[in-house]
Write an enzyme that holds these catalytic residues in place. Structure first.
Site, mmCIF file in Angstrom:
data_model
loop_
_atom_site.group_PDB
_atom_site.id
_atom_site.type_symbol
_atom_site.label_atom_id
_atom_site.label_comp_id
_atom_site.label_asym_id
_atom_site.label_seq_id
_atom_site.Cartn_x
_atom_site.Cartn_y
_atom_site.Cartn_z
ATOM 1 N N PRO A 270 34.019 43.686 42.111
ATOM 2 C CG PRO A 270 34.175 45.969 42.550
ATOM 3 C CD PRO A 270 33.235 44.916 42.049
ATOM 4 C CD GLU B 1 28.545 54.210 44.044
ATOM 5 O OE1 GLU B 1 29.441 53.547 44.597
ATOM 6 O OE2 GLU B 1 28.776 55.089 43.201
ATOM 7 N NE ARG C 289 40.369 30.208 25.090
ATOM 8 C CZ ARG C 289 40.737 30.293 23.816
ATOM 9 N NH1 ARG C 289 39.972 30.878 22.933
ATOM 10 N NH2 ARG C 289 41.895 29.818 23.420
ATOM 11 C CG ASP D 197 45.087 28.928 24.825
ATOM 12 O OD1 ASP D 197 45.805 29.095 23.830
ATOM 13 O OD2 ASP D 197 43.849 28.883 24.781
HETATM 14 N N1 SAM Z 1 30.846 50.307 44.583
HETATM 15 C C1 SAM Z 1 31.308 49.032 44.102
HETATM 16 C C2 SAM Z 1 32.604 48.672 44.832
HETATM 17 O O1 SAM Z 1 33.460 49.542 44.932
HETATM 18 O O2 SAM Z 1 32.772 47.512 45.259
HETATM 19 C C3 SAM Z 1 31.586 49.074 42.612
HETATM 20 C C4 SAM Z 1 30.367 49.194 41.760
HETATM 21 S S1 SAM Z 1 30.744 49.137 40.034
HETATM 22 C C5 SAM Z 1 30.772 50.822 39.586
HETATM 23 C C6 SAM Z 1 29.256 48.551 39.315
HETATM 24 C C7 SAM Z 1 29.239 47.062 38.999
HETATM 25 O O3 SAM Z 1 30.291 46.734 38.121
HETATM 26 C C8 SAM Z 1 29.394 46.136 40.179
HETATM 27 O O4 SAM Z 1 28.174 45.937 40.832
HETATM 28 C C9 SAM Z 1 29.925 44.873 39.529
HETATM 29 O O5 SAM Z 1 28.876 44.037 39.080
HETATM 30 C C10 SAM Z 1 30.706 45.402 38.326
HETATM 31 N N2 SAM Z 1 32.168 45.415 38.547
HETATM 32 C C11 SAM Z 1 32.945 46.482 38.762
HETATM 33 N N3 SAM Z 1 34.226 46.149 38.880
HETATM 34 C C12 SAM Z 1 34.290 44.806 38.733
HETATM 35 C C13 SAM Z 1 35.340 43.862 38.785
HETATM 36 N N4 SAM Z 1 36.591 44.226 39.023
HETATM 37 N N5 SAM Z 1 35.037 42.552 38.589
HETATM 38 C C14 SAM Z 1 33.765 42.177 38.354
HETATM 39 N N6 SAM Z 1 32.712 43.032 38.302
HETATM 40 C C15 SAM Z 1 32.967 44.336 38.505
#
Ligand code: SAM
Length: 245
Positions: free
Chosen positions: A89, A116, A154, A169
């Site tokens: 994220p 986490e 795609r 698209d």
């Molecule tokens: N503690 C982290 C933070 O707040 O930055 C979030 C951890 S999340 C619960 C667990 C995993 O989900 C991350 O390591 C990532 O690989 C994936 N993830 C969560 N949100 C994402 C997003 N918006 N885009 C891409 N991957 C995401």
């Protein structure tokens, strides 16, 4: 194009990717997909991939070594240098421009975190980039990795049935797609626009461009701020605006 996904849930990736456009692209060997489970790179009896965070706090953190070793195995299986992307994220927002650029990379190793997240040293030492599916948090990177795999696949030549269908698209040229209609011609008081039944392909093209401009203006005006329109497109957008007002 070769995709390698490092994930604690490999079946989630292979199952979801086996459907539809990605499934056909894999069968036809336009793309290949391999999965690497960090649990296979542990050497304790519990196959431990996570541990408590230094400094305290809730949740667990994915350990460096199993992730690193899984990525090294994926790299060794690649015939060319691969780009390693951590789905996070905190990453760059994934958009059509980023994905179109990624098509030029023939091998992508996608890292799906859980809990986490991953030990920060893995991000800094082993990953080339971080990509995000949006400003919200999901429970694991698998769904994000699948989005990347689908959206890139795609775009690859020969994947979609009709060449050029990806080009029209939404977001491919900075605009939203035009509206689509299929049979029947009439649904209650709603009919298919006459122009689409006219058989006049030049006029249909112009109408569709007007709809693309108009819908983008209506639904995503932010996209038009950075878009340079031709004089003809400006004119079509003005026509659209005056027709709806
Ligand atoms: N503690 C982290 C933070 O707040 O930055 C979030 C951890 S999340 C619960 C667990 C995993 O989900 C991350 O390591 C990532 O690989 C994936 N993830 C969560 N949100 C994402 C997003 N918006 N885009 C891409 N991957 C995401």
């Amino acid at each position: 194009m070769r995709f390698d996904v490092v994930t604690l849930f490999p079946d989630m990736i292979t199952a979801a990717a086996s459907y539809g456009v990605t499934g056909r692209a894999i069968q036809r060997e336009i793309v290949s997909l391999s999965v690497w489970n960090p649990r296979d790179y542990t050497n304790d009896k519990h196959r431990t991939v996570d541990d408590r965070p230094y400094g305290g706090g809730p949740g667990m953190v994915m350990k460096y070594r199993p992730l690193h070793d899984a990525v090294e195995s994926a790299k060794q299986a690649c015939s060319q240098p691969a780009k390693v992307v951590y789905l996070s994220p905190q990453g760059k927002p994934i958009n059509q421009a980023l994905l179109s650029e990624a098509c030029a990379v023939s091998q992508l190793i996608l890292i799906a975190g859980r809990y986490e997240g991953v030990d920060e040293r893995f991000v800094s030492k082993d990953c080339d980039d971080e990509w995000s599916v949006g400003d919200y948090v999901i429970s694991g990177g698998e769904l994000a990795a699948l989005i990347v795999i689908d959206a890139i696949t795609r775009l690859l030549p020969g994947v979609l049935g009709h060449e050029g269908s990806a080009l029209q698209d939404s977001h491919m040229n900075g605009l939203l797609d035009y509206p689509h209609f299929t049979r029947p011609e009439q649904i209650e008081d709603s009919s298919v626009p006459d122009i689409l039944l006219s058989g006049n392909h030049a006029d249909i093209e112009i109408w569709r461009m007007k709809q693309m401009l108009g819908r983008t203006w209506q639904k995503r005006p932010d996209l038009l701020k950075n878009k340079k329109l031709s004089a003809a497109q400006e004119n079509l957008l003005q026509q659209f605006k005056s027709e709806v007002e």
